[in-house]
Design a protein around this motif. Structure first.
Motif, PDB file in Angstrom:
ATOM      1  N   PRO A  96       0.812  -1.217   0.000  1.00  0.00           N
ATOM      2  CA  PRO A  96       0.000   0.000   0.000  1.00  0.00           C
ATOM      3  C   PRO A  96       0.848   1.270   0.000  1.00  0.00           C
ATOM      4  N   TYR A  97       0.223   2.328  -0.477  1.00  0.00           N
ATOM      5  CA  TYR A  97       0.836   3.652  -0.511  1.00  0.00           C
ATOM      6  C   TYR A  97      -0.280   4.668  -0.336  1.00  0.00           C
ATOM      7  N   THR A  98      -0.081   5.634   0.535  1.00  0.00           N
ATOM      8  CA  THR A  98      -1.070   6.686   0.743  1.00  0.00           C
ATOM      9  C   THR A  98      -0.771   7.843  -0.203  1.00  0.00           C
ATOM     10  N   PHE A  99      -1.724   8.113  -1.090  1.00  0.00           N
ATOM     11  CA  PHE A  99      -1.613   9.192  -2.077  1.00  0.00           C
ATOM     12  C   PHE A  99      -2.553  10.306  -1.639  1.00  0.00           C
ATOM     13  N   MET A 100      -1.995  11.491  -1.424  1.00  0.00           N
ATOM     14  CA  MET A 100      -2.787  12.601  -0.913  1.00  0.00           C
ATOM     15  C   MET A 100      -3.307  13.481  -2.044  1.00  0.00           C
ATOM     16  N   VAL A 101      -4.591  13.766  -1.971  1.00  0.00           N
ATOM     17  CA  VAL A 101      -5.241  14.740  -2.855  1.00  0.00           C
ATOM     18  C   VAL A 101      -5.848  15.776  -1.915  1.00  0.00           C
ATOM     19  N   GLY A 102      -5.119  16.892  -1.763  1.00  0.00           N
ATOM     20  CA  GLY A 102      -5.511  17.851  -0.740  1.00  0.00           C
ATOM     21  C   GLY A 102      -5.391  17.184   0.615  1.00  0.00           C
ATOM     22  N   ASN A 103      -6.476  17.200   1.396  1.00  0.00           N
ATOM     23  CA  ASN A 103      -6.499  16.557   2.712  1.00  0.00           C
ATOM     24  C   ASN A 103      -7.105  15.157   2.665  1.00  0.00           C
TER      25      ASN A 103
END
Length: 167
Positions: free
Chosen positions: A148-155
């Protein structure tokens, strides 16, 4: 269709295609303020700088109406653990009219060949967990899920999957 290396003169067209394609695929997932915050990280000047940076490589595909797709390679920015020299497939985007044309395959073939030519032994990418079409495409090219990888779009935090292919 014409395939060619991108130049800084293509920055505005690449920026427009990126925003159009990302929005068409993902905008429904985000609050408008998160999408606006995400897009604020990108600018024509930023694309110009990357296009002029020799650590990046860009390829575009054009039809009679202009750029309909692009692929961008660069240094690893993902939280990956490469085993030696590696590159990242940062973006591969197509306009709707280019889907099913063979453009994605041609751009992927270019990405793999370019990464090898630049001495990479691995190519990494991330893909949104529910983007099943893209995941199947990458799996057909031998990319394997690496976690897994956390991809941020804004908050907004999306779950992406890290994928890797040995070259």
């Amino acid at each position: 269709m014409i395939y060619r290396d991108a130049t800084p003169a293509d920055a505005a067209a690449i920026d427009a295609l990126f925003r159009e394609s990302f929005s068409a695929t993902f905008a429904h997932l985000y609050a408008p303020e998160n999408l606006a915050s995400f897009f604020a990280k990108f600018s024509v000047d930023g694309w110009v700088a990357e296009l002029a940076d020799p650590t990046f490589a860009f390829r575009v595909v054009e039809d009679a109406d202009g750029i309909i797709g692009y692929c961008k390679l660069g240094p690893i920015s993902l939280p990956a653990n490469p085993h030696g020299p590696a590159m990242e497939l940062r973006q591969l985007y197509l306009r709707e009219r280019a889907k099913g044309s063979g453009a994605a395959q041609a751009l992927m073939d270019w990405a793999l060949a370019t990464a090898r030519t630049r001495g990479a032994g691995e190519l990494w990418l991330s893909v949104y967990i529910d983007n099943h079409r893209a995941k199947r495409f990458y799996q057909r090219y031998g990319f394997e899920d690496r976690g897994p990888y956390t991809f941020m779009v804004g908050n907004h935090a999306d779950e992406d999957r890290l994928m890797r292919r040995q070259l």
